[in-house]
Design an enzyme around this catalytic site. Structure first.
Site, short mmCIF file in Angstrom:
data_model
loop_
_atom_site.label_atom_id
_atom_site.label_comp_id
_atom_site.label_asym_id
_atom_site.label_seq_id
_atom_site.Cartn_x
_atom_site.Cartn_y
_atom_site.Cartn_z
N LYS A 26 0.86 -1.18 0.00
CA LYS A 26 0.00 0.00 0.00
C LYS A 26 0.90 1.22 0.00
O LYS A 26 1.30 1.73 1.05
CB LYS A 26 -0.92 -0.01 1.22
CG LYS A 26 -2.25 0.73 1.05
CD LYS A 26 -2.12 2.22 0.81
CE LYS A 26 -1.79 2.98 2.07
NZ LYS A 26 -1.75 4.47 1.83
N GLU A 84 9.50 1.98 10.90
CA GLU A 84 10.53 3.00 10.69
C GLU A 84 9.82 4.33 10.71
O GLU A 84 9.08 4.66 9.77
CB GLU A 84 11.27 2.75 9.37
CG GLU A 84 12.63 3.43 9.30
CD GLU A 84 12.56 4.85 8.79
OE1 GLU A 84 12.59 5.77 9.66
OE2 GLU A 84 12.48 5.06 7.59
N CYS A 110 13.59 11.24 6.14
CA CYS A 110 13.52 11.00 7.58
C CYS A 110 14.88 11.21 8.25
O CYS A 110 14.94 11.47 9.46
CB CYS A 110 13.00 9.60 7.85
SG CYS A 110 14.05 8.27 7.20
N GLU A 144 8.91 16.85 14.67
CA GLU A 144 9.39 16.62 13.31
C GLU A 144 8.68 17.57 12.35
O GLU A 144 7.46 17.51 12.19
CB GLU A 144 9.16 15.18 12.89
CG GLU A 144 9.75 14.84 11.54
CD GLU A 144 9.58 13.38 11.16
OE1 GLU A 144 10.54 12.78 10.65
OE2 GLU A 144 8.48 12.84 11.38
#
Length: 495
Positions: A186, A261, A295, A398
């Site tokens: 997905k 992750e 990331c 973040e």
């Protein structure tokens, strides 16, 4: 239709229509989502809005294909992966153009990094799976020998993000298939086009039907149905910590294996003996490559006080020279991936202003003027901020964009405590001259990867993953086997 028949290199008025790939066939969906070109803000593709019915069908085909695929030898499976890698390399121009148009990254970056890495993922896992060694020992006094074997888990649900679409999706597909699993993927609904193209390449090289399935759609519909499916045995997810936390809770209910992750708030540490002529260009890359939408990008920089002013001055000067514009041109940065994400990044710059920070360059300071048809694109200039307390949201959360906060520090002990004082623990970069000091600092950082005098140099043979709320598990040519296989001990007593 071959990839060369898909006209991605030139603008046209017709939207590209993406279909699900289930059981070796491209399958229409009842509903579709708009996918936007980040450079123009205009719809350029239609993506399936899949739900439980499509997921059920994909899992059924994967389950049917599993006995055949899992019983092939590692060498037989590896041949298919090598063929896919070669096909990706042969189609690098078309794939890079699609990735750039779909995600916003400069086309030159996609050709240099994303697409070659996708090919490398298949090649590296195809080669490593053939050289994996099992464990064995003997117990002479009992007349016994022990050895281990690894068996594929079954059906793997692979959910990938929008920032490095093909790069990260193939980092999941390759080890899962090499290990003998069948997969239902997905991809992010924001950037689905190259995943769809990958299915075409896999079909063309003869990958057996049902081994690779691709279901497109939102996390709330397709993703939720996939992670809750009773026939899914393992889940691998890359994305936000909040979604990862939810997936972990769902997996725990049925004891599914899971790899997460997740987010990061990565720090760069510049010690007072660092060579700024090397640090500045590398740090600019670490902060702003791929529009800061990686990331592993640096979003906090701690600079030892004797060189702080010089560092900031040189960093700002070089950052102002970065070219931002349409990703088909010779630019360092393209647009952000979506209007929603642009607004999120801008909101953090607003928070910094409210917190009394100094914005040295970028958003709200430097003008960015682009002509038609790019006026509605999701562009933003790289932004450097100083004067924030560590408690500011800009230093704790973040941002995932081209925004970096720079702060001075005095001692090693201080900077180690400050770097570790966030909920994330993905990576850090440390710069300096003294090997003893660099290693001393690196060993005390609570992160999964520390780069010393470099950034984003990756060996797929090394474990990749984060600590704390940056995730669970490690990925790599040997570490991914822990996720995608079950290890069995066989004890044989000789008669």
């Amino acid at each position: 239709m071959s990839l060369k028949e898909i006209n991605l290199l030139n603008d046209n008025s017709n939207s590209l229509v993406v279909d699900n790939f289930i059981g070796g066939n491209f399958v229409k969906c009842n509903k579709y989502l708009d996918s936007y070109n980040p450079s123009t803000g205009e719809v350029w593709a239609q993506i399936p809005d899949s739900g439980s019915n499509e997921v059920d069908e994909a899992v059924r085909h994967a389950k049917n294909a599993f006995p055949m695929w899992s019983h092939k030898t590692a060498a037989e499976r590896a041949k298919f992966l090598i063929k896919i890698a070669e096909s990706i390399e042969e189609n690098i121009e078309i794939l890079a153009a699609a990735e750039s148009r779909d995600q916003g990254k400069p086309i030159a970056l996609a050709k240099r990094m994303d697409i070659p890495r996708a090919a490398l993922n298949f090649r590296a896992f195809a080669e490593s799976i053939c050289h994996h060694l099992n464990i064995s020992n003997s117990i002479p006094e009992m007349g016994c020998m022990n050895y281990t074997v690894r068996k594929p888990v079954g059906i793997a649900a692979l959910i990938s993000p929008w920032n490095l679409p093909l790069y990260l999706l193939t980092f999941k597909i390759a080890p899962a298939l090499a290990s003998g699993n069948c997969v239902v993927c997905k991809p992010s609904e924001v950037t689905s086009v190259t995943a769809w193209m990958l299915c075409k390449l896999a079909k063309d090289v003869g990958l057996p039907d049902g081994v690779l399935n691709m279901v497109f759609g939102t996390g709330l519909n397709a993703g939720e149905a996939l992670i809750n499916h009773t026939d899914v045995n393992v889940i691998s997810f890359t994305g936000s910590t909040n979604v990862g936390r939810h997936i972990g809770q769902v997996a725990a209910k049925s004891i599914k294996k899971v790899s997460l992750e997740l987010g990061g708030k990565n720090a760069g540490i510049i010690l007072d003996d660092a060579d700024l002529s090397k640090v500045i260009p590398a740090t600019i890359n670490s902060c702003f490559l791929n529009q800061g939408e990686i990331c592993l990008c640096t979003s906090r920089i701690f600079v030892q006080r004797p060189i702080f002013e010089e560092f900031v001055q040189r960093l700002v000067q070089e950052t102002k020279n970065l070219k931002v514009g349409p990703p088909t041109e010779d630019v360092f940065m393209g647009p952000l991936v979506s209007q929603l994400h642009l607004e999120k990044v801008q909101s953090y710059i607003g928070i910094a202003r409210e917190d009394g920070a100094t914005i040295h360059c970028g958003e709200t300071v430097d003008e960015l003027s682009l002509g038609a048809p790019y006026k509605k694109g999701y562009f933003i200039r790289p932004t450097i901020i100083t004067g924030l307390a560590d408690s500011s949201a800009c230093m704790q959360e973040e941002i995932f964009g081209p925004v970096v906060c720079v702060s001075p520090f005095d001692t090693e002990e201080e900077v180690i405590e400050r770097v570790n004082n966030v909920k994330y623990g993905l990576c850090s970069a440390v710069w300096g001259q003294s090997g003893e000091r660099l290693l001393r600092v690196a060993h005390k950082l609570h992160v999964g990867t520390v780069w010393i005098n470099c950034w984003l140099i990756r060996s797929l043979d090394m474990p990749f993953g984060g600590m704390k709320e940056s995730g669970i598990g490690r990925e790599g040519t040997s570490h991914s086997l822990e996720l995608y296989t079950e290890e069995k001990t066989i004890c044989y007593k000789f008669q």
